[in-house]
Scaffold this motif. Structure first.
Motif, PDB file in Angstrom:
ATOM      1  N   ASP A   1       7.036  50.940  12.012  1.00 44.77           N
ATOM      2  CA  ASP A   1       8.498  50.957  12.077  1.00 44.77           C
ATOM      3  C   ASP A   1       9.047  49.965  13.099  1.00 44.77           C
ATOM      4  OD1 ASP A   1      11.017  51.989  11.229  1.00 44.77           O
ATOM      5  OD2 ASP A   1      11.110  53.163  13.082  1.00 44.77           O
ATOM      6  N   TYR A   2       8.227  49.589  14.081  1.00 43.91           N
ATOM      7  CA  TYR A   2       8.654  48.632  15.096  1.00 43.91           C
ATOM      8  C   TYR A   2       8.949  47.243  14.497  1.00 43.91           C
ATOM      9  CZ  TYR A   2       3.621  47.819  14.815  1.00 43.91           C
ATOM     10  OH  TYR A   2       2.347  47.599  14.359  1.00 43.91           O
ATOM     11  N   LEU A   3       8.528  47.008  13.254  1.00 45.75           N
ATOM     12  CA  LEU A   3       8.834  45.737  12.577  1.00 45.75           C
ATOM     13  C   LEU A   3      10.186  45.769  11.864  1.00 45.75           C
ATOM     14  CD1 LEU A   3       5.385  44.852  10.953  1.00 45.75           C
ATOM     15  CD2 LEU A   3       6.555  43.609  12.778  1.00 45.75           C
ATOM     16  N   PHE A   4      10.869  46.894  11.887  1.00 39.63           N
ATOM     17  CA  PHE A   4      12.077  47.040  11.072  1.00 39.63           C
ATOM     18  C   PHE A   4      13.159  46.012  11.378  1.00 39.63           C
ATOM     19  CE2 PHE A   4      16.354  48.865  10.448  1.00 39.63           C
ATOM     20  CZ  PHE A   4      16.384  48.765   9.068  1.00 39.63           C
ATOM     21  N   ILE A   5      13.463  45.787  12.642  1.00 36.74           N
ATOM     22  CA  ILE A   5      14.545  44.850  12.987  1.00 36.74           C
ATOM     23  C   ILE A   5      14.240  43.454  12.445  1.00 36.74           C
ATOM     24  CG2 ILE A   5      15.719  43.666  14.895  1.00 36.74           C
ATOM     25  CD1 ILE A   5      16.713  46.514  14.460  1.00 36.74           C
ATOM     26  N   THR A   6      13.009  42.998  12.622  1.00 44.74           N
ATOM     27  CA  THR A   6      12.671  41.654  12.153  1.00 44.74           C
ATOM     28  C   THR A   6      12.661  41.588  10.626  1.00 44.74           C
ATOM     29  OG1 THR A   6      10.330  42.208  12.437  1.00 44.74           O
ATOM     30  CG2 THR A   6      11.385  40.964  14.208  1.00 44.74           C
ATOM     31  N   VAL A   7      12.188  42.632   9.972  1.00 49.96           N
ATOM     32  CA  VAL A   7      12.186  42.654   8.505  1.00 49.96           C
ATOM     33  C   VAL A   7      13.628  42.724   7.985  1.00 49.96           C
ATOM     34  CG1 VAL A   7      11.505  44.001   6.469  1.00 49.96           C
ATOM     35  CG2 VAL A   7       9.850  43.574   8.296  1.00 49.96           C
TER      36      VAL A   7
ATOM     37  N   GLY B   1      18.780  37.275   6.239  1.00 46.68           N
ATOM     38  CA  GLY B   1      18.714  35.821   6.105  1.00 46.68           C
ATOM     39  C   GLY B   1      18.545  35.390   4.661  1.00 46.68           C
ATOM     40  N   MET B   2      17.670  36.095   3.952  1.00 47.24           N
ATOM     41  CA  MET B   2      17.412  35.730   2.553  1.00 47.24           C
ATOM     42  C   MET B   2      18.622  35.988   1.653  1.00 47.24           C
ATOM     43  SD  MET B   2      13.439  36.939   2.293  1.00 47.24           S
ATOM     44  CE  MET B   2      13.470  36.971   0.529  1.00 47.24           C
TER      45      MET B   2
ATOM     46  N   ALA C   1      13.458  35.379  11.970  1.00 47.07           N
ATOM     47  CA  ALA C   1      12.890  36.684  11.600  1.00 47.07           C
ATOM     48  C   ALA C   1      11.402  36.548  11.306  1.00 47.07           C
ATOM     49  CB  ALA C   1      13.625  37.254  10.386  1.00 47.07           C
ATOM     50  N   GLY C   2      11.040  35.499  10.578  1.00 45.15           N
ATOM     51  CA  GLY C   2       9.624  35.265  10.279  1.00 45.15           C
ATOM     52  C   GLY C   2       8.810  35.052  11.542  1.00 45.15           C
TER      53      GLY C   2
ATOM     54  N   GLY D   1      19.394  35.643  17.936  1.00 43.44           N
ATOM     55  CA  GLY D   1      19.453  34.536  16.977  1.00 43.44           C
ATOM     56  C   GLY D   1      20.391  34.839  15.825  1.00 43.44           C
ATOM     57  N   CYS D   2      20.354  36.073  15.358  1.00 45.86           N
ATOM     58  CA  CYS D   2      21.265  36.481  14.277  1.00 45.86           C
ATOM     59  C   CYS D   2      22.712  36.469  14.763  1.00 45.86           C
ATOM     60  CB  CYS D   2      20.895  37.872  13.759  1.00 45.86           C
ATOM     61  SG  CYS D   2      19.305  37.942  12.922  1.00 45.86           S
ATOM     62  N   ALA D   3      22.934  36.974  15.986  1.00 47.01           N
ATOM     63  CA  ALA D   3      24.287  36.975  16.552  1.00 47.01           C
ATOM     64  C   ALA D   3      24.788  35.552  16.758  1.00 47.01           C
ATOM     65  CB  ALA D   3      24.305  37.745  17.870  1.00 47.01           C
TER      66      ALA D   3
END
Length: 192
Positions: free
Chosen positions: A105-111, A117-118, A143-144, A167-169
């Protein structure tokens, strides 16, 4: 179908979304920086979001004094716009549940950032906006990189999540600032 709007309404709609998303990403970044003394992130993005809100309110006020025009809406574009947003929501929901169930679940923000992004890539084509394409690539790349760094256990996932959120912000505030600039140019033309 035709709507009666001012031309400035296109700017206010996009700016409203960028305010919401910039604030959300900045809040997440500040949250993940917890304990690392990066309160400056919240302050800087807070000031930019405040600037965007001020211009949003100015555009709304100015649009009341502009003539309305009949704007033809493209049903096909609208349909694809909503399909893309719907698929994005479903993908985020599924990703959260899958990651939770497999114990990562710790990968959720990046996923989630990768999905966001996609979604900009087809939106750029549908709306014919080059900046959305740039945003899509930018967010997908960071994100990747975040996914790779978290998976390699070189850095703590909270720190990586914070930088991905920043980066998103950055991308949503940059687009918000572009919208403000375009809206100001439009208003100048109307006054001359």
């Amino acid at each position: 179908m035709a709507d009666r709007k001012t031309e400035l309404d296109a700017y206010t709609g996009g700016l409203f979304l960028m305010i919401i998303f910039s604030a959300a990403w900045a809040i997440l970044a500040t949250y993940f920086f917890n304990g690392l003394d990066f309160r400056i992130t919240g302050l800087v993005f807070g000031l930019v979001v405040l600037y965007l809100i001020i211009w949003y309110l100015r555009f709304v006020k100015s649009s009341k004094h502009l003539p309305t025009i009949s704007i033809e809406t493209d049903g096909k574009k609208d349909k694809w716009f909503y399909i893309i947003f719907g698929l994005e929501g479903v993908a985020i929901f599924l990703a959260k549940n899958i990651l939770l169930n497999i114990g990562v679940d710790y990968l959720f923000i990046t996923v989630m950032a990768l999905i966001v992004g996609m979604h900009f890539l087809p939106l750029a084509k549908i709306l014919n906006r080059k900046f959305l394409l740039i945003m899509g690539y930018w967010i997908s790349i960071i994100a990747g990189i975040g996914i790779v760094l978290i998976s390699s256990n070189q850095f703590g996932y909270k720190t990586i999540n914070a930088f991905v959120c920043m980066g998103c912000a950055l991308s949503t505030t940059a687009y918000g600032l572009k919208i403000v600039n375009d809206g100001k140019s439009y208003l100048k033309k109307q006054k001359s």
